[in-house]
Design a protein around this motif. Structure first.
Motif, PDB file in Angstrom:
ATOM      1  N   UNK A 158     -18.528  23.037  -8.824  1.00 41.22           N
ATOM      2  CA  UNK A 158     -17.296  23.065  -8.034  1.00 41.22           C
ATOM      3  C   UNK A 158     -17.601  22.432  -6.686  1.00 41.22           C
ATOM      4  N   UNK A 159     -16.642  21.687  -6.177  1.00 44.07           N
ATOM      5  CA  UNK A 159     -16.897  21.085  -4.866  1.00 44.07           C
ATOM      6  C   UNK A 159     -15.616  20.676  -4.169  1.00 44.07           C
ATOM      7  N   UNK A 160     -15.682  20.754  -2.859  1.00 48.97           N
ATOM      8  CA  UNK A 160     -14.779  20.012  -1.984  1.00 48.97           C
ATOM      9  C   UNK A 160     -15.750  19.347  -1.029  1.00 48.97           C
ATOM     10  N   UNK A 161     -15.696  18.013  -0.958  1.00 44.71           N
ATOM     11  CA  UNK A 161     -16.696  17.319  -0.139  1.00 44.71           C
ATOM     12  C   UNK A 161     -16.031  16.287   0.762  1.00 44.71           C
ATOM     13  N   UNK A 162     -16.703  16.010   1.873  1.00 43.41           N
ATOM     14  CA  UNK A 162     -16.330  14.880   2.715  1.00 43.41           C
ATOM     15  C   UNK A 162     -17.616  14.101   2.956  1.00 43.41           C
ATOM     16  N   UNK A 163     -17.562  12.792   2.712  1.00 43.90           N
ATOM     17  CA  UNK A 163     -18.779  11.970   2.777  1.00 43.90           C
ATOM     18  C   UNK A 163     -18.530  10.782   3.701  1.00 43.90           C
ATOM     19  N   UNK A 164     -19.566  10.451   4.478  1.00 47.11           N
ATOM     20  CA  UNK A 164     -19.451   9.354   5.436  1.00 47.11           C
ATOM     21  C   UNK A 164     -20.656   8.433   5.282  1.00 47.11           C
ATOM     22  N   UNK A 165     -20.408   7.128   5.406  1.00 46.43           N
ATOM     23  CA  UNK A 165     -21.473   6.132   5.252  1.00 46.43           C
ATOM     24  C   UNK A 165     -21.548   5.321   6.543  1.00 46.43           C
ATOM     25  N   UNK A 166     -22.675   5.368   7.242  1.00 53.07           N
ATOM     26  CA  UNK A 166     -22.732   4.646   8.529  1.00 53.07           C
ATOM     27  C   UNK A 166     -22.645   3.127   8.333  1.00 53.07           C
ATOM     28  N   UNK A 167     -22.877   2.667   7.106  1.00 55.94           N
ATOM     29  CA  UNK A 167     -22.782   1.220   6.847  1.00 55.94           C
ATOM     30  C   UNK A 167     -21.320   0.775   6.763  1.00 55.94           C
ATOM     31  N   UNK A 168     -20.435   1.708   6.596  1.00 57.55           N
ATOM     32  CA  UNK A 168     -19.000   1.382   6.558  1.00 57.55           C
ATOM     33  C   UNK A 168     -18.242   2.441   7.369  1.00 57.55           C
ATOM     34  N   UNK A 169     -18.403   2.369   8.705  1.00 58.24           N
ATOM     35  CA  UNK A 169     -17.925   3.499   9.525  1.00 58.24           C
ATOM     36  C   UNK A 169     -16.428   3.467   9.804  1.00 58.24           C
ATOM     37  N   UNK A 170     -15.654   2.969   8.856  1.00 52.46           N
ATOM     38  CA  UNK A 170     -14.195   2.948   9.038  1.00 52.46           C
ATOM     39  C   UNK A 170     -13.527   3.903   8.069  1.00 52.46           C
ATOM     40  N   UNK A 171     -14.337   4.612   7.315  1.00 54.47           N
ATOM     41  CA  UNK A 171     -13.712   5.514   6.343  1.00 54.47           C
ATOM     42  C   UNK A 171     -14.546   6.766   6.074  1.00 54.47           C
ATOM     43  N   UNK A 172     -13.807   7.788   5.641  1.00 55.78           N
ATOM     44  CA  UNK A 172     -14.452   8.997   5.114  1.00 55.78           C
ATOM     45  C   UNK A 172     -13.899   9.150   3.705  1.00 55.78           C
ATOM     46  N   UNK A 173     -14.756   9.536   2.773  1.00 55.50           N
ATOM     47  CA  UNK A 173     -14.274   9.745   1.398  1.00 55.50           C
ATOM     48  C   UNK A 173     -14.355  11.239   1.080  1.00 55.50           C
ATOM     49  N   UNK A 174     -13.272  11.770   0.525  1.00 55.89           N
ATOM     50  CA  UNK A 174     -13.241  13.200   0.188  1.00 55.89           C
ATOM     51  C   UNK A 174     -12.956  13.349  -1.305  1.00 55.89           C
ATOM     52  N   UNK A 175     -13.371  14.467  -1.869  1.00 52.27           N
ATOM     53  CA  UNK A 175     -13.097  14.722  -3.295  1.00 52.27           C
ATOM     54  C   UNK A 175     -13.059  16.216  -3.536  1.00 52.27           C
ATOM     55  N   UNK A 176     -12.413  16.586  -4.639  1.00 47.12           N
ATOM     56  CA  UNK A 176     -12.267  18.023  -4.916  1.00 47.12           C
ATOM     57  C   UNK A 176     -12.324  18.334  -6.410  1.00 47.12           C
ATOM     58  N   UNK A 177     -13.034  19.399  -6.717  1.00 48.40           N
ATOM     59  CA  UNK A 177     -12.961  20.025  -8.048  1.00 48.40           C
ATOM     60  C   UNK A 177     -13.260  21.511  -7.853  1.00 48.40           C
ATOM     61  N   UNK A 178     -12.279  22.327  -8.033  1.00 42.82           N
ATOM     62  CA  UNK A 178     -12.504  23.775  -7.952  1.00 42.82           C
ATOM     63  C   UNK A 178     -12.390  24.381  -6.564  1.00 42.82           C
ATOM     64  N   UNK A 179     -12.860  23.703  -5.542  1.00 43.38           N
ATOM     65  CA  UNK A 179     -12.768  24.243  -4.174  1.00 43.38           C
ATOM     66  C   UNK A 179     -11.621  23.532  -3.454  1.00 43.38           C
ATOM     67  N   UNK A 180     -10.964  24.222  -2.513  1.00 44.69           N
ATOM     68  CA  UNK A 180      -9.771  23.618  -1.913  1.00 44.69           C
ATOM     69  C   UNK A 180     -10.055  22.554  -0.857  1.00 44.69           C
ATOM     70  N   UNK A 181      -9.138  21.614  -0.735  1.00 41.70           N
ATOM     71  CA  UNK A 181      -9.251  20.600   0.309  1.00 41.70           C
ATOM     72  C   UNK A 181      -7.866  20.073   0.685  1.00 41.70           C
ATOM     73  N   UNK A 182      -7.595  20.094   1.992  1.00 41.49           N
ATOM     74  CA  UNK A 182      -6.293  19.621   2.488  1.00 41.49           C
ATOM     75  C   UNK A 182      -6.515  18.470   3.456  1.00 41.49           C
ATOM     76  N   UNK A 183      -5.599  17.495   3.418  1.00 40.88           N
ATOM     77  CA  UNK A 183      -5.689  16.353   4.344  1.00 40.88           C
ATOM     78  C   UNK A 183      -4.416  16.337   5.186  1.00 40.88           C
ATOM     79  N   UNK A 184      -4.592  16.338   6.496  1.00 41.42           N
ATOM     80  CA  UNK A 184      -3.444  16.214   7.395  1.00 41.42           C
ATOM     81  C   UNK A 184      -3.280  14.745   7.765  1.00 41.42           C
TER      82      UNK A 184
END
Ligand code: M6R
Length: 613
Positions: A158-184
C-alpha cells in the motif's frame, strides 16, 4: 499512518509544508522530515515532533524554495530514528520520496538491488522503493513518471507517495494504492496532502487520487492523471471541498479532543439534518432505494475496528431490537483471515471514521468475493471505504483530529439508531407510537448532550480524585455494555491507565477478583433495562471495598446512596441513553489524561487512521 505533504508552484513552500505536517501530525509523530529544492535539494530530518524539525530550518536559502515534500512518520519498518525518517533519497542523490504505507515485498527487491551494488542507509521499505525507481529509470532510460509507473507494477503493498527528481525540478510525481492522497489545485500551484487539511487555507479545489492512479504535477504542463496499471489517461474529477479551516483548528480549546467533545451537540444536529423530516419521518435515501436488501437479508455483519467496533456493537443491539434482523459484529482484522461464511443475502456493514482503515478495507475486499450487499457507514467523505461499498451513509461528524475518537462515536451510534429505526419501521417491526417516541427523543439529543457537557466541573473533580489509579474497570449491561467498552478504551488510549470494559454480570465470572480499594469501577447504570441488576452489581463491588463512579439517570436515589461518585445524565429513552451516557466518560478520560500531563491529541504509539495491518 504517516502524513505526507508537498508543494510545487509559484510561492515559497517551506512554511506551507511545515504547517501542513502539523495538521497531519495526528497520522503519526515518531519523526519528521522535509526536502526543499532551490539551487539544490536540502534534506532535513528530526526525531520526534514537527517542532524538532522546524528548529533545523533556519537557513535563509530554504525560504526561497518553491518545491518541497515533507513527511510525519508512524514507524512501521525500523525504529523511530533520524536515518529511518523520510524523505528518503536514492543512491545517486537525484530522487527523493515521501511514503505513507507499506511495501510488502521490499526484502526481495532489496536483495536484487544490493546485488546490483545499491547501498541502504535505513531499515525502511521506502528507501528500497526509491532505489527501485532509480534502477528502473536508469535501465529503461526514461523520465521519472515512466519509471514510477514501471516500478509500481512490481511492488506489492500500500502506498501514497510523492517523488521528486532534481534532474527535472519542474515536477513532482504522486501515486496511490491503498493509502489516501489529495491534491489541491490553484492556478499553477499544486498542493499535496494525505488529506486536504494542509491546503484548505489556499484552495478548496481538490482531486482525490483513486487506487492505481498517479499524477504528474508539472509547472510546465499542468496536471496529468494516469492509471499506472493500464497506462491510460484519466479524466480529472476535481471537487469543491465544503469544509472550512476552522473545522481543523483548535478554536481556543487546549486540545482537539476537548474541542471535539464539546462540539458534539452541533455534530448531532449535522448528523440528523435532512434525515428527520418535519412530519417526524426518518429519510435515508440510501435505505429507501435498497430496502429490499435489508428486507431479504439473512443477517447483517458489521465489520470495523476500535471505537468503530464499539459503535457497531451498539448497532447490533439496535438492529436486532428495532429491525428484528439477525446481526453480528466482527473485528475486521479477524474476519479478513478467518475464512468466514458469507452469502449473497448477507448485508455487510463496514463502519469507519476515517474510511481508510487497512483491516476494514481488506475485510471488504474479502467479502466482495461472495457478492453480498455492502453498506458503509463512514465519516470522511470520499474515503476509500465509502468508495468500495455499494451504498451507505455519512455520519457528518466533520473532521476528527484528536487520535482518540469521540464525536465520531457519538454520530456513528446515532446513525445506527436512526438506520435501525428507519428500516424497522419500513419493515413493519416498529409501530407508529414507538417510532414517533424515539424520533422525538432523537430530536432532543443535541440538547441532552449540551446538558451533560455542563457537568464538566463535577467530572473534572472526579478525574482529579482517581487520576493516580493504576487500573479501572468499566461495567455496563445491554445497550450500556458497548459504552463500558468504549469508556475503557478511551481511558487507556490517552492516559495509559489500564482499563477493561466488561458486561456487568460477567464480573462475577472473573474480574471481581481484581476488586479492592484501589480499583475504581465505572458503572453505567442508567434507568430502565437491567437497572436493578446493576444495583446488585454495585452492591457486590462495594462489599469488596471497590470504589464506584456511577453514571446514573437524573433523579436516581438508589445508586446515589451506595456509589462513591455520581455523574448524572438526563432522563432519556432507553435506546438513546447510551449515546448520552458515553459523553461524560469521554470527559472523565480527558481530564484524567490532562491531570497526568499526557499528550492527549497524539498518544504514544497511536495514529489516527491505521492504514497498515
Ligand atoms: O477510522 P476507523 O474508525 O476505521 O478507525 C478504527 C480505529 O483505529 C479507531 O477507532 C481507534 O480505535 C481510535 N483511536 C479510538 O479512539
Amino acid at each position: 499512518m504517516c502524513g505526507i505533504v508537498g508543494y510545487i508552484g509559484e510561492n515559497p513552500s517551506k512554511e506551507f509544508i511545515i504547517d501542513g505536517l502539523k495538521k497531519l501530525e495526528y497520522r503519526g509523530y515518531d519523526s519528521a522530515g522535509i526536502m526543499l529544492y532551490t539551487d539544490k535539494a536540502y534534506l532535513k530530518k528530526a526525531k520526534g515532533k514537527i517542532y524538532n524539525l522546524e528548529n533545523k530550518l533556519s537557513e535563509k536559502k530554504l525560504n526561497n524554495a518553491k518545491i518541497g515534500i515533507g513527511h510525519t512518520r508512524w514507524a512501521t519498518h525500523g525504529i523511530p530514528s533520524f536515518s529511518n525518517s523520510h524523505p528518503h533519497k536514492s543512491n545517486s542523490g537525484d530522487l527523493y520520496i515521501v511514503h505513507n504505507g507499506i511495501i510488502e515485498n521490499y526484502e526481495s527487491i532489496k536483495e536484487i538491488l544490493i546485488k546490483k551494488g545499491y547501498k541502504f542507509y535505513s531499515d525502511t521499505d521506502t528507501e528500497v522503493l526509491i532505489n527501485l525507481i532509480e534502477e528502473v529509470k536508469k535501465v529503461n532510460k526514461v523520465k521519472l513518471g515512466k519509471a514510477l509507473k514501471i516500478a509500481l507494477n512490481s511492488v506489492i503493498g500500500a502506498f501514497a507517495i510523492a517523488v521528486f527528481d532534481i534532474k527535472n525540478p519542474h515536477e513532482i510525481v504522486v501515486a496511490k494504492l491503498g493509502s489516501p492522497l489529495a491534491i489541491g489545485i490553484e492556478n499553477k500551484n499544486f498542493y499535496i496532502g494525505s488529506d486536504p487539511s494542509p491546503f484548505l487555507n489556499f484552495t478548496k479545489r481538490c482531486l482525490y487520487l483513486n487506487d492505481n492512479e498517479m499524477a504528474i504535477l508539472s509547472m510546465k504542463k499542468g496536471l496529468i492523471l494516469r492509471n499506472f496499471i493500464t497506462d491510460s489517461v484519466i479524466n480529472q474529477k476535481v471537487e469543491n471541498l465544503k469544509f472550512e479551516i476552522e473545522q481543523v483548528e483548535k478554536g481556543g480549546y487546549k486540545h482537539f479532543m476537548l474541542k471535539e467533545i464539546f462540539e458534539q451537540p452541533k455534530n448531532i444536529i449535522d448528523a440528523i439534518r435532512g434525515r428527520i423530516l418535519d412530519d417526524y419521518k426518518i429519510k435515508f435515501s440510501s435505505i429507501e432505494s435498497h430496502i429490499d436488501k435489508f428486507k431479504n437479508a439473512n443477517r447483517l455483519i458489521f465489520i470495523s475496528c476500535g471505537t468503530s467496533w464499539h459503535a457497531s456493537l451498539l448497532g447490533e443491539y439496535y438492529f436486532e431490537e428495532l429491525a428484528r434482523i439477525p446481526a453480528g459484529v466482527e473485528y475486521a482484522s479477524e474476519f479478513r483471515y478467518r475464512n468466514p461464511i458469507i452469502n449473497e443475502n448477507d448485508v455487510i456493514i463496514p463502519v469507519s471514521q476515517s474510511g481508510e482503515t487497512a483491516d476494514t478495507l481488506a475485510a471488504i475486499k474479502l467479502a466482495k468475493q461472495f457478492n453480498p450487499f455492502l453498506f458503509g457507514i463512514c465519516n470522511v467523505v470520499g474515503s476509500s471505504i465509502s468508495r468500495e461499498t455499494d451504498s451507505g451513509v455519512y455520519i457528518h461528524a466533520g473532521p476528527e483530529i484528536g487520535v482518540a475518537s469521540t464525536k465520531a462515536f457519538t454520530c456513528q451510534s446515532l446513525i445506527m439508531l436512526m438506520l435501525s429505526l428507519d428500516i424497522g419501521y419500513r419493515l413493519g417491526k416498529v409501530n407508529d407510537e414507538k417510532y414517533k417516541q424515539i424520533i422525538t427523543e432523537i430530536k432532543k439529543l443535541s440538547r441532552y448532550a449540551k446538558k451533560v457537557l455542563e457537568e464538566f466541573d463535577n467530572i473534572k473533580k472526579i478525574a482529579k480524585k482517581y487520576k493516580n489509579a493504576k487500573n479501572f474497570l468499566y461495567l455496563g449491561r445491554g445497550y450500556n455494555f458497548p459504552i463500558a467498552l468504549e469508556g475503557a478504551l478511551k481511558l487507556k488510549e490517552i492516559s495509559y491507565i489500564h482499563a477493561e470494559g466488561y458486561p456487568a454480570a460477567e464480573m462475577k465470572h472473573g474480574p471481581i477478583a481484581l476488586i479492592d480499594k484501589n480499583m475504581p469501577v465505572v458503572v453505567i447504570a442508567t434507568k430502565k433495562g437491567s437497572y436493578h441488576k446493576i444495583v446488585s452489581n454495585v452492591m457486590e463491588i462495594k462489599a469488596r471495598g471497590g470504589k464506584v463512579i456511577a453514571v446514573v439517570t437524573k433523579g436516581d436515589t438508589e445508586i446515589k446512596k451506595i456509589a462513591d461518585d455520581i455523574i448524572e445524565i438526563p432522563d432519556v429513552e432507553e435506546l438513546v441513553a447510551p449515546i448520552i451516557a458515553n459523553i461524560p466518560l469521554q470527559l472523565l478520560s480527558y481530564y484524567i489524561a490532562d491531570f497526568k500531563k499526557c499528550e492527549i491529541d497524539q498518544p504514544r504509539n497511536l495514529a489516527k487512521s491505521v492504514t497498515v495491518e
